[in-house]
Design an enzyme around this catalytic site. Structure first.
Site: not given
Lengths: 263, 356
Positions: B144-147, B343
């Site tokens: 996801g977006c934190n990756a 996050m």
């Protein structure tokens, strides 16, 4: 607390009193004082035993304003010193403590700017406020940003553009000051006022103050989101949890009311 | 490594270059609503909420004025096709200023959450761009977006372990390949928020000409297992459909101080010492939550807000788009400190400390 060349700092319980102190020049603000205030703010930010910071003058005078002796004809004046002053002001405005300006006597130029940064502003009757910069040929710092929010555009223009002297009573009427007291009872007034602030919740103070400082330049639709983010943090604090614990006890409502009246 | 640090203090790994790319077609929110003939006022108001103006997207061509329903197969193909268009563009923009080619890369880390492939994206990029046959690779999928920061950890550790070698991190997100149009509010939130984009950064200890480039000082992670279901992929009509819990901005707001305090605390730093913030452009609410919980300003978050406005949420690539904007501003000075915060699902908050 550290000692400074241009400041006298004393601590009594959770209250830190910072006196601008340059007796030779009626506490005029020079670069040394800007650096001292910067350092002080840095130290105070991390001082968990300080809740309230009171800014005062000394020898019956708050400050005579900027010290032009700091400038030299040798080199062209640069803007960076004044930028440092503004950075310092911003740090004071955002300080994680309750800030109080307590003004006696003359409060000129940068002194008025300091007053505008504080959460509470009090003065004795003979105090006089003046932004004389425009009259002299320069600008009164970011008072051009802050003053109108306290007193409205008309009064801000009046004070900044004419450079006239404003007496404490009038400053009180304008909403620049919260309280004005007789000179003889000023110490008591400061003491009472400061101790009435305690205890408070630093997070709620910081969040509310930030929202208030931002509230003039934002549309409702943008502001509501910021408010909700701030309020969510507040209601998840330990302080709020304690309120719920109290409220769930029987008769708590009656007690809370009595408590408020007592203050 | 001493103490609790998550990255060797002595390491001289720097981010030497950044490149980004987006699909050629850019849509305003209104144009997307018009294309899908959306009449529901609730869905329209989600799209027109004001925090996003445009996004680059791979949308299908309308067929006789109606948008075709993309099959799962078509979405998977779109992800690969789009990735192999904008991925290489971002990589070239990253490598070109350094006079490097894919052949010079020793480690390739590929991030994507918006499509599952086997073989992975990195293999496709090797074939398409001429990376070496012995390039080391890792594909990070589904984080996801934190990756982006999870990938930066891996790439930075490689670059530290092999001084002088070059690690390339590529985040490629074709979010339009994870759109489901079923006229529910949940999918409307996702379809109105996410955009397509790719970003690449090159990491190495070999600092060539000594140009201004941030050193990676440390990382700090945080996961909130109680909120594991708050952001996730579900299947709807046999397609991946991203689900976002409405409480998630607040959960992240409440928790974001924890990793940031740990990250800064062990370097004796305070938030006021941080000059630059590279925060994931998650959405309006989460940006507000971070601003009021960390006590940082709209100015600190100007890149985050601007990327959201002009590109939407680019998932793992977002914070690297912010980084590129910061580089363009040319306001960074030697010695400045920066913190990156991303996050995403888990619920995860990843952070990194940078020093220029």
């Amino acid at each position: 607390m550290k000692t400074y060349e241009t400041l006298k700092v004393t601590q009594e319980g959770q209250v830190l009193t910072v006196r601008l102190h340059r007796p030779e020049s009626k506490n005029a603000i020079n670069m040394r004082m800007v650096y001292d205030l910067m350092d002080l703010v840095d130290v105070v930010t991390d001082a968990s035993d300080v809740s309230v910071v009171v800014f005062r003058g000394s020898n019956g005078c708050f400050t005579s304003g900027i010290d032009l002796k700091d400038f030299s004809l040798e080199k062209p004046p640069d803007i960076y010193g004044l930028q440092k002053w503004e950075n310092m002001c911003r740090q004071v405005e955002k300080l994680n403590k309750f800030t109080v300006a307590a003004v006696e006597g003359e409060c000129i130029g940068g002194g008025v700017q300091l007053v505008l940064l504080c959460d509470a502003r009090i003065a004795e009757k003979k105090a006089v406020f003046q932004l004389n910069e425009v009259k002299l040929g320069f600008l009164p710092g970011m008072a051009v940003f802050r003053l109108a929010k306290y007193v409205g555009l008309g009064r801000a223009k009046n004070l900044i553009l004419t450079g006239r002297r404003l007496k404490a009573e009038e400053a009180l009427q304008w909403g620049l000051l919260d309280t004005v007291s007789e000179a003889v009872s000023f110490e008591d007034c400061v003491h009472t006022m400061v101790h009435r602030l305690l205890p408070f919740h630093p997070e709620a103070l910081e969040l509310s103050r930030r929202l208030l400082n931002e509230c003039y330049a934002v549309e409702y639709e943008d502001f509501i989101g910021r408010f909700l983010a701030a309020q969510h943090r507040a209601i998840n604090s330990e302080a709020f949890r304690q309120l719920i614990v109290e409220a769930s006890k029987p008769k708590s409502a009656a007690k809370a009311l009595v408590g408020q009246e007592g203050r | 490594m001493t103490g609790t640090e998550k990255f060797p203090r002595s390491s001289g790994v720097r981010i030497l270059s950044v490149g980004t790319a987006n699909p050629p077609r850019k849509y305003t929110q209104q144009e997307v609503l018009d294309l899908y003939r959306e009449k529901d006022w609730k869905i329209r108001s989600i799209f027109l909420g004001g925090h996003i103006e445009t996004r680059h997207l791979y949308l299908p061509e309308p067929n006789n004025g109606t948008m075709p329903d993309e099959t799962p197969q078509e979405l998977i193909e779109k992800h690969l096709r789009g990735s192999l268009e904008i991925g290489p563009q971002a990589i070239e923009e990253c490598l070109e200023p350094l006079g490097l080619a894919p052949y010079d890369i020793d480690y390739l880390c590929c991030i994507s959450t918006t499509g599952f492939l086997c073989p992975g994206l990195s293999a496709h990029l090797v074939k398409a761009m001429g990376f070496r046959e012995n390039v080391q690779r890792a594909d990070i999928l589904g984080m996801g977006c934190n990756a982006g920061l999870n990938g930066l950890q891996a790439a930075a550790h490689f670059a530290h372990a092999y001084p002088g070698k070059r690690a390339l991190l590529v985040c490629i997100e074709i979010c339009s390949a994870a759109y489901v149009y079923n006229r529910t509010l949940n999918t409307a939130v996702v379809n109105s928020l996410f955009g397509d984009g790719a970003a690449a950064v090159l990491l190495s200890t070999d600092h060539g000409d000594g140009a201004l480039a941030p050193r990676i000082v440390d990382f700090e992670s945080h996961i909130i297992p109680q909120a594991i279901r708050a952001m996730r992929f579900d299947l709807e009509d046999n397609k991946w459909s991203f689900y976002l819990d409405r409480d998630i901005p607040y959960v992240i707001g409440l928790n974001v101080r924890k990793p940031v305090a740990r990250l800064l605390g062990r370097h004796q730093l305070k938030i006021r010492h941080i000059k630059h913030w590279l925060v994931h452009s998650g959405g309006k609410k989460v940006i507000d939550a971070i601003a009021y919980n960390l006590g940082i300003t709209r100015h600190d978050l100007r890149h985050t807000i601007s990327i959201l406005r002009h590109y939407g949420n680019l998932s793992s690539a977002s914070f690297l788009f912010s980084y590129k904007e910061l580089c363009r501003e040319q306001v960074v000075a030697r010695g400045d400190l920066g913190v990156a915060v991303t996050m995403g699902p888990g619920t995860t908050i990843e952070t990194a400390l940078l020093e220029w």
